[in-house]
Design a protein around this motif. Sequence first.
Motif, PDB file in Angstrom:
ATOM      1  N   LEU A  53     -24.323 -32.353  41.734  1.00  0.00           N
ATOM      2  CA  LEU A  53     -24.510 -33.239  43.976  1.00  0.00           C
ATOM      3  C   LEU A  53     -23.230 -34.294  43.743  1.00  0.00           C
ATOM      4  O   LEU A  53     -22.826 -34.732  44.243  1.00  0.00           O
ATOM      5  CB  LEU A  53     -25.310 -33.003  44.002  1.00  0.00           C
ATOM      6  CG  LEU A  53     -25.722 -33.887  45.402  1.00  0.00           C
ATOM      7  CD1 LEU A  53     -25.071 -32.014  46.567  1.00  0.00           C
ATOM      8  CD2 LEU A  53     -26.485 -33.527  46.632  1.00  0.00           C
ATOM      9  N   TYR A  56     -20.083 -33.307  43.123  1.00  0.00           N
ATOM     10  CA  TYR A  56     -19.355 -32.234  44.277  1.00  0.00           C
ATOM     11  C   TYR A  56     -18.940 -33.357  44.661  1.00  0.00           C
ATOM     12  O   TYR A  56     -18.522 -33.564  46.248  1.00  0.00           O
ATOM     13  CB  TYR A  56     -20.497 -31.562  45.570  1.00  0.00           C
ATOM     14  CG  TYR A  56     -20.309 -30.967  46.425  1.00  0.00           C
ATOM     15  CD1 TYR A  56     -19.011 -30.281  46.908  1.00  0.00           C
ATOM     16  CD2 TYR A  56     -21.376 -30.499  47.240  1.00  0.00           C
ATOM     17  CE1 TYR A  56     -18.732 -29.878  47.892  1.00  0.00           C
ATOM     18  CE2 TYR A  56     -21.212 -30.242  48.596  1.00  0.00           C
ATOM     19  CZ  TYR A  56     -19.854 -29.174  48.667  1.00  0.00           C
ATOM     20  OH  TYR A  56     -19.471 -28.676  49.785  1.00  0.00           O
ATOM     21  N   ARG A  57     -19.887 -34.703  45.202  1.00  0.00           N
ATOM     22  CA  ARG A  57     -19.272 -35.375  46.047  1.00  0.00           C
ATOM     23  C   ARG A  57     -18.352 -36.139  45.759  1.00  0.00           C
ATOM     24  O   ARG A  57     -17.737 -37.251  46.601  1.00  0.00           O
ATOM     25  CB  ARG A  57     -20.796 -36.608  45.991  1.00  0.00           C
ATOM     26  CG  ARG A  57     -20.442 -38.409  46.998  1.00  0.00           C
ATOM     27  CD  ARG A  57     -21.678 -39.155  46.581  1.00  0.00           C
ATOM     28  NE  ARG A  57     -21.001 -40.280  46.736  1.00  0.00           N
ATOM     29  CZ  ARG A  57     -21.666 -41.149  45.873  1.00  0.00           C
ATOM     30  NH1 ARG A  57     -22.266 -40.102  44.567  1.00  0.00           N
ATOM     31  NH2 ARG A  57     -21.509 -42.159  44.638  1.00  0.00           N
ATOM     32  N   GLN A  60     -15.341 -33.442  46.770  1.00  0.00           N
ATOM     33  CA  GLN A  60     -15.642 -34.533  48.909  1.00  0.00           C
ATOM     34  C   GLN A  60     -15.081 -35.653  48.887  1.00  0.00           C
ATOM     35  O   GLN A  60     -14.020 -35.828  49.829  1.00  0.00           O
ATOM     36  CB  GLN A  60     -16.524 -34.473  49.385  1.00  0.00           C
ATOM     37  CG  GLN A  60     -17.740 -32.610  49.126  1.00  0.00           C
ATOM     38  CD  GLN A  60     -16.524 -31.804  49.871  1.00  0.00           C
ATOM     39  OE1 GLN A  60     -16.269 -31.665  49.866  1.00  0.00           O
ATOM     40  NE2 GLN A  60     -17.667 -31.607  51.245  1.00  0.00           N
ATOM     41  N   THR A 117     -23.658 -33.972  51.575  1.00  0.00           N
ATOM     42  CA  THR A 117     -22.575 -33.889  50.905  1.00  0.00           C
ATOM     43  C   THR A 117     -21.390 -33.169  51.487  1.00  0.00           C
ATOM     44  O   THR A 117     -20.139 -33.254  51.674  1.00  0.00           O
ATOM     45  CB  THR A 117     -22.945 -33.870  49.307  1.00  0.00           C
ATOM     46  OG1 THR A 117     -24.304 -34.937  48.913  1.00  0.00           O
ATOM     47  CG2 THR A 117     -21.490 -33.583  48.121  1.00  0.00           C
ATOM     48  N   MET A 120     -18.918 -34.411  53.276  1.00  0.00           N
ATOM     49  CA  MET A 120     -18.664 -35.600  53.725  1.00  0.00           C
ATOM     50  C   MET A 120     -16.510 -34.990  54.230  1.00  0.00           C
ATOM     51  O   MET A 120     -16.203 -36.102  54.752  1.00  0.00           O
ATOM     52  CB  MET A 120     -18.207 -35.892  52.429  1.00  0.00           C
ATOM     53  CG  MET A 120     -19.424 -36.810  52.421  1.00  0.00           C
ATOM     54  SD  MET A 120     -19.933 -36.990  50.414  1.00  0.00           S
ATOM     55  CE  MET A 120     -17.923 -37.571  49.802  1.00  0.00           C
ATOM     56  N   SER A 133     -20.199 -41.246  52.173  1.00  0.00           N
ATOM     57  CA  SER A 133     -20.475 -41.187  51.316  1.00  0.00           C
ATOM     58  C   SER A 133     -22.177 -42.067  50.390  1.00  0.00           C
ATOM     59  O   SER A 133     -22.319 -41.197  49.246  1.00  0.00           O
ATOM     60  CB  SER A 133     -19.192 -41.361  50.205  1.00  0.00           C
ATOM     61  OG  SER A 133     -19.624 -41.490  49.091  1.00  0.00           O
ATOM     62  N   ALA A 136     -24.977 -39.607  51.331  1.00  0.00           N
ATOM     63  CA  ALA A 136     -25.047 -38.756  50.395  1.00  0.00           C
ATOM     64  C   ALA A 136     -25.869 -39.273  49.035  1.00  0.00           C
ATOM     65  O   ALA A 136     -26.324 -39.000  48.177  1.00  0.00           O
ATOM     66  CB  ALA A 136     -23.994 -37.976  49.655  1.00  0.00           C
ATOM     67  N   ARG A 137     -25.357 -40.175  48.317  1.00  0.00           N
ATOM     68  CA  ARG A 137     -25.962 -41.254  47.142  1.00  0.00           C
ATOM     69  C   ARG A 137     -27.593 -41.363  47.859  1.00  0.00           C
ATOM     70  O   ARG A 137     -28.180 -40.956  46.806  1.00  0.00           O
ATOM     71  CB  ARG A 137     -24.751 -42.121  46.803  1.00  0.00           C
ATOM     72  CG  ARG A 137     -25.665 -43.171  46.016  1.00  0.00           C
ATOM     73  CD  ARG A 137     -24.735 -44.175  45.362  1.00  0.00           C
ATOM     74  NE  ARG A 137     -24.967 -45.089  46.313  1.00  0.00           N
ATOM     75  CZ  ARG A 137     -26.306 -45.310  46.325  1.00  0.00           C
ATOM     76  NH1 ARG A 137     -27.039 -45.199  45.391  1.00  0.00           N
ATOM     77  NH2 ARG A 137     -26.398 -46.627  47.080  1.00  0.00           N
TER      78      ARG A 137
END
Length: 152
Positions: A53, A56-57, A60, A117, A120, A133, A136-137
Amino acid sequence: MWTAVIAVVGTLLGSVATHLFQRQTAERSAVLARAEQLRQERIAAYSAFAGALVDYRRGQNDRWHRAMEAPGSVAAEEARIDSYRLRSSAHQALIRVQLVCDDPQALDLAAAAFEVTNCMHEAPDETDRSQRSEQARETLSEFIGTAAPGVR
């Protein structure tokens, strides 16, 4: 003669008691081994999901920046394709979490972290992209915080 009978009965009782204790110990060992194996599988699944992830973030964010800098460019197209590859890896890791996790709250947070994520790159501006972002974190951190007690 009674001495011999008592000795035989004592020996039989001792054998039966030993057998019962050994069986109970073996069953307890098997349960502990299974629990440890599941714990190790969860650690592997949770850490693989977190790593996928995070990647992926990053992908993105890169996709969004490349699309804003030069829409339709080769760099934007490569970033888009890379984000698909990273999404696939993250989704596979999410499925693995779903297979080994028995905490409904952790499962919900894992799915939410993936979904946040995933969306985004749809941000219309830098402020929204940055907020997505960060969300997502934070959602991934919440998942880790919720899942961690299950592997300690």
